[in-house]
Design an enzyme around this catalytic site. Structure first.
Site, PDB file in Angstrom:
ATOM      1  N   LYS A   2     -23.814  15.104 -20.217  1.00 29.32           N
ATOM      2  CA  LYS A   2     -24.592  14.517 -19.113  1.00 29.32           C
ATOM      3  C   LYS A   2     -23.952  14.817 -17.765  1.00 29.32           C
ATOM      4  O   LYS A   2     -24.615  15.246 -16.837  1.00 29.32           O
ATOM      5  CB  LYS A   2     -24.664  12.978 -19.231  1.00 29.32           C
ATOM      6  CG  LYS A   2     -25.281  12.451 -20.486  1.00 29.32           C
ATOM      7  CD  LYS A   2     -25.315  10.923 -20.484  1.00 29.32           C
ATOM      8  CE  LYS A   2     -23.940  10.250 -20.473  1.00 29.32           C
ATOM      9  NZ  LYS A   2     -23.102  10.548 -21.637  1.00 29.32           N
ATOM     10  N   ARG A  18     -27.712   2.011 -19.534  1.00 30.15           N
ATOM     11  CA  ARG A  18     -27.125   2.178 -20.862  1.00 30.15           C
ATOM     12  C   ARG A  18     -27.577   1.093 -21.828  1.00 30.15           C
ATOM     13  O   ARG A  18     -27.154   1.098 -22.982  1.00 30.15           O
ATOM     14  CB  ARG A  18     -25.607   2.118 -20.739  1.00 30.15           C
ATOM     15  CG  ARG A  18     -24.933   3.480 -20.839  1.00 30.15           C
ATOM     16  CD  ARG A  18     -23.450   3.242 -20.714  1.00 30.15           C
ATOM     17  NE  ARG A  18     -22.651   4.292 -21.263  1.00 30.15           N
ATOM     18  CZ  ARG A  18     -22.064   5.246 -20.543  1.00 30.15           C
ATOM     19  NH1 ARG A  18     -22.256   5.302 -19.251  1.00 30.15           N
ATOM     20  NH2 ARG A  18     -21.294   6.122 -21.123  1.00 30.15           N
ATOM     21  N   ARG A  72      -8.782  11.487 -20.556  1.00 36.17           N
ATOM     22  CA  ARG A  72      -9.100  10.077 -20.326  1.00 36.17           C
ATOM     23  C   ARG A  72      -8.608   9.223 -21.480  1.00 36.17           C
ATOM     24  O   ARG A  72      -8.716   9.612 -22.637  1.00 36.17           O
ATOM     25  CB  ARG A  72     -10.624   9.909 -20.169  1.00 36.17           C
ATOM     26  CG  ARG A  72     -11.106  10.193 -18.770  1.00 36.17           C
ATOM     27  CD  ARG A  72     -12.610  10.350 -18.692  1.00 36.17           C
ATOM     28  NE  ARG A  72     -13.374   9.345 -19.429  1.00 36.17           N
ATOM     29  CZ  ARG A  72     -14.707   9.314 -19.466  1.00 36.17           C
ATOM     30  NH1 ARG A  72     -15.411  10.235 -18.817  1.00 36.17           N
ATOM     31  NH2 ARG A  72     -15.333   8.391 -20.158  1.00 36.17           N
ATOM     32  N   ARG A 125     -17.111   4.258 -29.177  1.00 39.15           N
ATOM     33  CA  ARG A 125     -18.125   4.497 -28.142  1.00 39.15           C
ATOM     34  C   ARG A 125     -19.418   5.046 -28.745  1.00 39.15           C
ATOM     35  O   ARG A 125     -20.505   4.730 -28.272  1.00 39.15           O
ATOM     36  CB  ARG A 125     -17.572   5.461 -27.079  1.00 39.15           C
ATOM     37  CG  ARG A 125     -16.527   4.776 -26.206  1.00 39.15           C
ATOM     38  CD  ARG A 125     -15.671   5.767 -25.469  1.00 39.15           C
ATOM     39  NE  ARG A 125     -16.410   6.516 -24.487  1.00 39.15           N
ATOM     40  CZ  ARG A 125     -16.030   7.684 -24.002  1.00 39.15           C
ATOM     41  NH1 ARG A 125     -14.897   8.232 -24.419  1.00 39.15           N
ATOM     42  NH2 ARG A 125     -16.739   8.284 -23.091  1.00 39.15           N
TER      43      ARG A 125
HETATM   44  P1  ADP Z   1     -19.234   9.264 -20.866  1.00 35.52           P
HETATM   45  O1  ADP Z   1     -18.931  10.372 -19.916  1.00 35.52           O
HETATM   46  O2  ADP Z   1     -18.449   9.354 -22.088  1.00 35.52           O
HETATM   47  O3  ADP Z   1     -20.686   9.116 -21.157  1.00 35.52           O
HETATM   48  P2  ADP Z   1     -18.884   7.410 -18.699  1.00 35.52           P
HETATM   49  O4  ADP Z   1     -17.918   8.105 -17.830  1.00 35.52           O
HETATM   50  O5  ADP Z   1     -20.328   7.474 -18.326  1.00 35.52           O
HETATM   51  O6  ADP Z   1     -18.699   7.932 -20.185  1.00 35.52           O
HETATM   52  O7  ADP Z   1     -18.493   5.886 -18.840  1.00 35.52           O
HETATM   53  C1  ADP Z   1     -17.190   5.506 -19.225  1.00 35.52           C
HETATM   54  C2  ADP Z   1     -17.197   4.032 -19.573  1.00 35.52           C
HETATM   55  O8  ADP Z   1     -17.597   3.259 -18.426  1.00 35.52           O
HETATM   56  C3  ADP Z   1     -18.168   3.635 -20.674  1.00 35.52           C
HETATM   57  O9  ADP Z   1     -17.632   3.820 -21.967  1.00 35.52           O
HETATM   58  C4  ADP Z   1     -18.405   2.155 -20.342  1.00 35.52           C
HETATM   59  O10 ADP Z   1     -17.317   1.352 -20.771  1.00 35.52           O
HETATM   60  C5  ADP Z   1     -18.396   2.158 -18.825  1.00 35.52           C
HETATM   61  N1  ADP Z   1     -19.760   2.318 -18.284  1.00 35.52           N
HETATM   62  C6  ADP Z   1     -20.226   3.361 -17.547  1.00 35.52           C
HETATM   63  N2  ADP Z   1     -21.505   3.169 -17.202  1.00 35.52           N
HETATM   64  C7  ADP Z   1     -21.881   1.973 -17.735  1.00 35.52           C
HETATM   65  C8  ADP Z   1     -23.088   1.229 -17.754  1.00 35.52           C
HETATM   66  N3  ADP Z   1     -24.212   1.674 -17.164  1.00 35.52           N
HETATM   67  N4  ADP Z   1     -23.088   0.026 -18.402  1.00 35.52           N
HETATM   68  C9  ADP Z   1     -21.980  -0.441 -18.998  1.00 35.52           C
HETATM   69  N5  ADP Z   1     -20.825   0.218 -19.041  1.00 35.52           N
HETATM   70  C10 ADP Z   1     -20.754   1.416 -18.413  1.00 35.52           C
HETATM   71  P1  ADP Z   2     -20.793  13.219 -20.761  1.00 37.95           P
HETATM   72  O1  ADP Z   2     -20.911  13.077 -19.288  1.00 37.95           O
HETATM   73  O2  ADP Z   2     -22.131  13.196 -21.460  1.00 37.95           O
HETATM   74  O3  ADP Z   2     -19.829  12.267 -21.371  1.00 37.95           O
HETATM   75  P2  ADP Z   2     -19.409  15.736 -20.210  1.00 37.95           P
HETATM   76  O4  ADP Z   2     -20.339  16.446 -19.291  1.00 37.95           O
HETATM   77  O5  ADP Z   2     -18.190  15.142 -19.656  1.00 37.95           O
HETATM   78  O6  ADP Z   2     -20.238  14.668 -21.091  1.00 37.95           O
HETATM   79  O7  ADP Z   2     -19.014  16.782 -21.385  1.00 37.95           O
HETATM   80  C1  ADP Z   2     -18.123  16.393 -22.431  1.00 37.95           C
HETATM   81  C2  ADP Z   2     -17.158  17.559 -22.723  1.00 37.95           C
HETATM   82  O8  ADP Z   2     -17.860  18.646 -23.315  1.00 37.95           O
HETATM   83  C3  ADP Z   2     -16.497  18.128 -21.472  1.00 37.95           C
HETATM   84  O9  ADP Z   2     -15.201  18.537 -21.818  1.00 37.95           O
HETATM   85  C4  ADP Z   2     -17.381  19.318 -21.100  1.00 37.95           C
HETATM   86  O10 ADP Z   2     -16.653  20.321 -20.382  1.00 37.95           O
HETATM   87  C5  ADP Z   2     -17.815  19.819 -22.470  1.00 37.95           C
HETATM   88  N1  ADP Z   2     -19.182  20.353 -22.497  1.00 37.95           N
HETATM   89  C6  ADP Z   2     -20.247  19.956 -21.737  1.00 37.95           C
HETATM   90  N2  ADP Z   2     -21.364  20.659 -22.060  1.00 37.95           N
HETATM   91  C7  ADP Z   2     -20.992  21.514 -23.062  1.00 37.95           C
HETATM   92  C8  ADP Z   2     -21.690  22.509 -23.834  1.00 37.95           C
HETATM   93  N3  ADP Z   2     -23.018  22.739 -23.667  1.00 37.95           N
HETATM   94  N4  ADP Z   2     -20.986  23.162 -24.775  1.00 37.95           N
HETATM   95  C9  ADP Z   2     -19.664  22.911 -24.968  1.00 37.95           C
HETATM   96  N5  ADP Z   2     -18.935  22.006 -24.282  1.00 37.95           N
HETATM   97  C10 ADP Z   2     -19.595  21.309 -23.334  1.00 37.95           C
END
Ligand code: ADP
Ligand code: ADP
Ligand code: ZN
Length: 214
Positions: A13, A88, A160, A171
């Site tokens: 995302k 979420r 992280r 998660r």
């Molecule tokens: P990811 O990249 O793995 O999708 P995020 O960076 O979006 O994770 O979020 C990291 C953490 O921050 C989540 O696991 C949650 O604990 C918290 N968080 C982020 N956005 C929300 C939301 N909209 N509602 C509740 N918790 C959130």
């Molecule tokens: P989210 O915001 O949904 O948690 P991220 O954009 O941070 O996800 O992506 C999670 C991990 O996967 C990062 O290390 C990113 O560089 C990698 N990644 C993202 N898109 C792809 C893809 N299409 N193929 C392989 N790795 C990816």
């Protein structure tokens, strides 16, 4: 262009949201980045959110909804924005709908970046993050030019705390239980687009652009 990015943690995302924001010149609003920023600054919000995040749990709805609604009232959001990591939960989505209705607008698309759980676990172990500017890398699929250093701002990259395998499993459970129902919620509104997130990240982006238009 008001867009929501849906998808499991690690689906890509953030990676796609950043590219969309750049191409369409709209702000990328990541609630995860906002929380991490508050934690590193030691703010009251950061202190409240930290424990939940470290355990792989969602932060309570009341700590996040007003923050997002305030953000989308900012002048840079009038043309549109991309919400990454919000909503979420169903109550968050309902709160957003109500706020947008009061503003006389609505969400145009909810894009679900779909990636199976096994692939997520593999991806997360290689994710590296810049806590300064929010940029995300992968040690194999999206490596920075210089190992361990952010291309955009020069800060050190970190793994992280919540990307360690046990927390990632938690998660994913939380995702399936609390966030996945949003897919049906937006499908019912007729604004859901599912994208195959297992492709190379440039191909995922091409699909999104083909859908949103040049
Ligand atoms: P990811 O990249 O793995 O999708 P995020 O960076 O979006 O994770 O979020 C990291 C953490 O921050 C989540 O696991 C949650 O604990 C918290 N968080 C982020 N956005 C929300 C939301 N909209 N509602 C509740 N918790 C959130
Ligand atoms: P989210 O915001 O949904 O948690 P991220 O954009 O941070 O996800 O992506 C999670 C991990 O996967 C990062 O290390 C990113 O560089 C990698 N990644 C993202 N898109 C792809 C893809 N299409 N193929 C392989 N790795 C990816
Ligand atoms: Zn950076």
């Amino acid at each position: 262009m008001k867009i929501i990015m849906l998808g499991a943690p690690g689906a890509g995302k953030g990676t796609q949201a950043e590219k969309i924001a750049e191409k369409y010149q709209i702000p990328h609003i990541s609630t995860g980045d906002i929380f991490r920023h508050n934690i590193s600054e030691g703010t009251a919000l950061g202190k409240k959110a930290e424990g939940y995040i470290d355990q792989g749990l969602l932060v309570p709805d009341e700590l996040v909804v007003d923050l997002v609604v305030d953000r989308i009232h900012q002048p840079d959001c009038t043309k549109g924005y991309i919400l990454d990591g919000f909503p979420r939960t169903i109550p968050q989505a309902q709160y957003l709908d109500k706020a947008l209705k009061e503003m006389g607008t609505n969400v145009k698309w909810a894009i679900d970046v779909h990636v199976p759980d096994e692939e997520i676990i593999r991806r997360m172990s290689g994710r590296r993050a810049c806590l300064n500017c929010g940029a995300t890398y992968h040690i194999e699929h999206a490596a920075p030019e210089k190992e361990g250093v952010c291309d955009k701002c020069g800060e050190e990259l970190v793994q992280r705390e919540d990307d360690h395998p046990e927390t990632v499993k938690k998660r994913l459970e939380v995702y399936h239980e609390q966030t996945q129902p949003l897919i049906a919620y937006y499908r019912d509104k007729g604004i859901l687009k599912v994208i195959d997130g297992t492709m190379d990240l440039e191909d995922v982006f091409k699909c999104i652009v083909a859908f949103l238009g040049e």
